[in-house]
Design an enzyme around this catalytic site. Structure first.
Site, PDB file in Angstrom:
ATOM      1  N   ARG A 121       0.962  -1.102   0.112  1.00  0.00           N
ATOM      2  CA  ARG A 121      -0.054   0.092   0.129  1.00  0.00           C
ATOM      3  C   ARG A 121       0.884   1.347  -0.094  1.00  0.00           C
ATOM      4  O   ARG A 121       0.341   2.455  -0.424  1.00  0.00           O
ATOM      5  CB  ARG A 121      -1.274  -0.058   1.077  1.00  0.00           C
ATOM      6  CG  ARG A 121      -2.207  -0.956   0.772  1.00  0.00           C
ATOM      7  CD  ARG A 121      -3.029  -1.271   2.131  1.00  0.00           C
ATOM      8  NE  ARG A 121      -2.549  -2.232   2.697  1.00  0.00           N
ATOM      9  CZ  ARG A 121      -2.867  -2.822   3.988  1.00  0.00           C
ATOM     10  NH1 ARG A 121      -4.017  -2.192   4.590  1.00  0.00           N
ATOM     11  NH2 ARG A 121      -2.577  -3.621   4.623  1.00  0.00           N
ATOM     12  N   GLU A 143       3.080  -9.647  15.342  1.00  0.00           N
ATOM     13  CA  GLU A 143       2.330  -9.898  16.685  1.00  0.00           C
ATOM     14  C   GLU A 143       2.476 -11.533  16.921  1.00  0.00           C
ATOM     15  O   GLU A 143       2.855 -11.658  17.966  1.00  0.00           O
ATOM     16  CB  GLU A 143       0.717  -9.679  16.316  1.00  0.00           C
ATOM     17  CG  GLU A 143       0.093  -9.618  17.799  1.00  0.00           C
ATOM     18  CD  GLU A 143      -1.507  -9.336  17.456  1.00  0.00           C
ATOM     19  OE1 GLU A 143      -1.696  -8.854  16.269  1.00  0.00           O
ATOM     20  OE2 GLU A 143      -2.243  -9.488  18.461  1.00  0.00           O
TER      21      GLU A 143
END
Ligand code: AMP
Length: 174
Positions: free
Chosen positions: A59, A96
Protein backbone atom coordinates in the site's frame (compact mmCIF):
# COMPACT_ATOMS: atom_id res chain seq x y z
CA UNK A 1 -16.52 19.04 0.84
CA UNK A 2 -15.58 15.49 1.80
CA UNK A 3 -12.62 14.90 4.09
CA UNK A 4 -10.08 12.07 3.93
CA UNK A 5 -11.85 10.28 6.76
CA UNK A 6 -15.11 10.41 4.82
CA UNK A 7 -13.47 8.20 2.19
CA UNK A 8 -11.80 5.68 4.54
CA UNK A 9 -13.92 2.64 5.41
CA UNK A 10 -13.53 1.01 8.80
CA UNK A 11 -14.11 -2.73 8.93
CA UNK A 12 -14.43 -4.11 12.45
CA UNK A 13 -12.80 -7.40 13.42
CA UNK A 14 -10.58 -7.72 10.34
CA UNK A 15 -8.32 -9.65 10.00
CA UNK A 16 -8.85 -10.80 13.59
CA UNK A 17 -11.41 -9.93 16.28
CA UNK A 18 -10.76 -6.60 17.99
CA UNK A 19 -8.98 -4.91 15.07
CA UNK A 20 -10.61 -1.88 13.49
CA UNK A 21 -9.25 -2.20 9.98
CA UNK A 22 -8.82 1.16 8.20
CA UNK A 23 -9.52 0.28 4.59
CA UNK A 24 -7.90 2.58 2.03
CA UNK A 25 -9.46 0.88 -1.03
CA UNK A 26 -12.48 3.18 -0.66
CA UNK A 27 -10.36 6.32 -0.94
CA UNK A 28 -8.35 5.20 -3.98
CA UNK A 29 -11.36 3.89 -5.89
CA UNK A 30 -12.79 7.40 -5.84
CA UNK A 31 -10.97 9.82 -8.16
CA UNK A 32 -11.58 12.79 -5.83
CA UNK A 33 -10.54 10.76 -2.82
CA UNK A 34 -7.34 9.47 -4.39
CA UNK A 35 -6.32 12.98 -5.44
CA UNK A 36 -7.20 14.38 -2.00
CA UNK A 37 -5.04 11.72 -0.30
CA UNK A 38 -1.97 12.22 -2.49
CA UNK A 39 -2.27 16.02 -2.54
CA UNK A 40 -2.64 16.13 1.26
CA UNK A 41 0.43 13.95 1.75
CA UNK A 42 2.41 16.14 -0.66
CA UNK A 43 1.31 19.23 1.23
CA UNK A 44 2.50 17.72 4.52
CA UNK A 45 6.04 17.36 3.15
CA UNK A 46 6.18 20.53 1.09
CA UNK A 47 8.95 22.02 3.25
CA UNK A 48 10.95 18.80 3.36
CA UNK A 49 14.22 18.43 1.47
CA UNK A 50 14.51 14.91 0.02
CA UNK A 51 16.08 13.18 -2.99
CA UNK A 52 14.07 9.99 -3.32
CA UNK A 53 10.83 8.38 -2.10
CA UNK A 54 10.84 4.79 -0.83
CA UNK A 55 7.48 3.04 -0.53
CA UNK A 56 6.65 -0.11 1.38
CA UNK A 57 4.87 -3.03 -0.28
CA UNK A 58 2.15 -2.92 -1.14
CA UNK A 59 0.00 0.00 0.00
CA UNK A 60 3.01 2.28 0.33
CA UNK A 61 3.42 1.98 -3.45
CA UNK A 62 -0.06 3.35 -4.04
CA UNK A 63 0.67 6.67 -2.35
CA UNK A 64 4.46 6.88 -2.73
CA UNK A 65 4.59 6.47 -6.52
CA UNK A 66 2.22 9.34 -7.41
CA UNK A 67 3.98 11.57 -4.85
CA UNK A 68 7.35 10.85 -6.48
CA UNK A 69 5.91 11.40 -9.96
CA UNK A 70 4.41 14.73 -8.94
CA UNK A 71 7.68 15.89 -7.32
CA UNK A 72 9.78 14.55 -10.20
CA UNK A 73 11.77 12.37 -7.79
CA UNK A 74 12.85 8.75 -8.08
CA UNK A 75 10.68 6.06 -6.49
CA UNK A 76 12.25 2.94 -4.98
CA UNK A 77 10.68 -0.21 -3.63
CA UNK A 78 10.75 -1.80 -0.21
CA UNK A 79 9.44 -5.32 -0.72
CA UNK A 80 8.80 -8.52 1.15
CA UNK A 81 11.69 -10.96 1.13
CA UNK A 82 12.30 -12.82 -2.12
CA UNK A 83 10.47 -10.43 -4.47
CA UNK A 84 13.29 -8.19 -5.69
CA UNK A 85 15.44 -9.71 -8.44
CA UNK A 86 18.72 -7.85 -7.90
CA UNK A 87 21.20 -7.82 -5.01
CA UNK A 88 19.38 -6.84 -1.85
CA UNK A 89 19.86 -5.85 1.76
CA UNK A 90 17.26 -7.09 4.22
CA UNK A 91 15.85 -6.29 7.63
CA UNK A 92 13.75 -8.56 9.80
CA UNK A 93 11.24 -7.34 12.35
CA UNK A 94 8.70 -8.77 14.73
CA UNK A 95 5.01 -9.09 14.02
CA UNK A 96 2.31 -9.88 16.54
CA UNK A 97 2.98 -13.55 15.84
CA UNK A 98 6.44 -14.44 14.52
CA UNK A 99 8.59 -12.21 12.36
CA UNK A 100 9.01 -11.08 8.76
CA UNK A 101 11.66 -9.60 6.50
CA UNK A 102 11.70 -6.69 4.04
CA UNK A 103 14.29 -5.89 1.41
CA UNK A 104 15.64 -3.17 -0.87
CA UNK A 105 17.96 -3.31 -3.84
CA UNK A 106 21.48 -2.29 -2.80
CA UNK A 107 21.60 0.21 -5.68
CA UNK A 108 18.27 1.87 -4.78
CA UNK A 109 19.89 5.28 -4.20
CA UNK A 110 23.36 6.82 -3.94
CA UNK A 111 25.06 6.88 -0.54
CA UNK A 112 24.01 9.92 1.49
CA UNK A 113 20.69 10.32 -0.33
CA UNK A 114 17.88 11.92 1.66
CA UNK A 115 15.02 9.44 1.64
CA UNK A 116 11.34 10.11 2.31
CA UNK A 117 9.57 6.93 3.47
CA UNK A 118 5.91 6.56 2.48
CA UNK A 119 3.33 4.06 3.70
CA UNK A 120 -0.42 3.91 4.03
CA UNK A 121 -0.59 3.57 7.81
CA UNK A 122 1.54 3.54 10.95
CA UNK A 123 0.27 1.38 13.80
CA UNK A 124 2.94 0.01 16.19
CA UNK A 125 5.68 1.46 14.01
CA UNK A 126 7.41 -1.90 13.62
CA UNK A 127 7.29 -1.76 9.84
CA UNK A 128 8.40 1.87 9.74
CA UNK A 129 11.31 1.18 12.09
CA UNK A 130 12.46 -1.68 9.84
CA UNK A 131 12.21 0.62 6.79
CA UNK A 132 14.36 3.21 8.55
CA UNK A 133 16.98 0.56 9.38
CA UNK A 134 17.07 -0.61 5.76
CA UNK A 135 17.64 2.90 4.42
CA UNK A 136 20.38 3.53 6.97
CA UNK A 137 22.08 0.18 6.18
CA UNK A 138 22.35 1.43 2.61
CA UNK A 139 23.95 4.70 3.73
CA UNK A 140 20.84 6.81 3.20
CA UNK A 141 19.52 9.54 5.49
CA UNK A 142 15.87 9.35 6.46
CA UNK A 143 14.47 12.80 5.69
CA UNK A 144 11.06 11.87 7.09
CA UNK A 145 8.17 9.45 7.13
CA UNK A 146 4.81 10.31 5.56
CA UNK A 147 1.69 8.18 6.01
CA UNK A 148 -1.95 8.68 5.21
CA UNK A 149 -3.17 7.24 8.54
CA UNK A 150 -1.70 7.21 12.05
CA UNK A 151 -3.09 5.15 14.94
CA UNK A 152 -1.65 7.05 17.94
CA UNK A 153 -2.96 4.49 20.47
CA UNK A 154 -0.38 2.03 19.15
CA UNK A 155 2.49 4.46 19.76
CA UNK A 156 4.27 4.14 16.43
CA UNK A 157 5.40 7.76 16.72
CA UNK A 158 7.24 6.92 19.94
CA UNK A 159 8.93 3.91 18.37
CA UNK A 160 10.49 6.12 15.71
CA UNK A 161 11.17 9.05 18.03
CA UNK A 162 13.79 11.37 16.58
CA UNK A 163 12.50 10.98 13.03
CA UNK A 164 10.00 13.32 11.47
CA UNK A 165 6.58 11.75 10.99
CA UNK A 166 3.75 13.41 9.06
CA UNK A 167 0.29 11.84 8.94
CA UNK A 168 -2.78 13.07 7.10
CA UNK A 169 -5.36 11.68 9.55
CA UNK A 170 -5.35 10.03 12.97
CA UNK A 171 -7.78 7.58 14.60
CA UNK A 172 -7.54 7.76 18.37
CA UNK A 173 -9.80 5.81 20.71
CA UNK A 174 -12.12 5.08 17.79
P1 AMP B 1 2.83 -1.50 12.12
O1 AMP B 1 4.10 -2.21 11.74
O2 AMP B 1 2.23 -2.06 13.36
O3 AMP B 1 3.02 0.00 12.22
O4 AMP B 1 1.76 -1.80 10.97
C1 AMP B 1 2.03 -1.35 9.72
C2 AMP B 1 1.21 -1.97 8.60
O5 AMP B 1 0.18 -2.85 9.01
C3 AMP B 1 0.56 -0.83 7.87
O6 AMP B 1 1.35 -0.48 6.74
C4 AMP B 1 -0.80 -1.33 7.48
O7 AMP B 1 -0.77 -1.74 6.13
C5 AMP B 1 -1.07 -2.53 8.39
N1 AMP B 1 -2.03 -2.23 9.47
C6 AMP B 1 -1.81 -2.32 10.80
N2 AMP B 1 -2.90 -2.02 11.52
C7 AMP B 1 -3.87 -1.70 10.63
C8 AMP B 1 -5.25 -1.27 10.74
N3 AMP B 1 -5.85 -1.10 11.93
N4 AMP B 1 -5.92 -1.02 9.59
C9 AMP B 1 -5.32 -1.16 8.39
N5 AMP B 1 -4.04 -1.57 8.22
C10 AMP B 1 -3.31 -1.83 9.32
Amino acid sequence: MKTIKDYIRTIPDFPVPGIQFRDITTIIQDAEGFQLAVDTMLDLVKDLDFDVIAGAESRGFIFGAPMAYQKHKPFVLIRKKGKLPGKTVSQSYDLEYGSTEIEMHVDSFPEGAKVLLVDDLIATGGTTEAMIKLVEKLGGKVAGVCVLIELPDLKGREKIAGYRLDSAVTYEGE
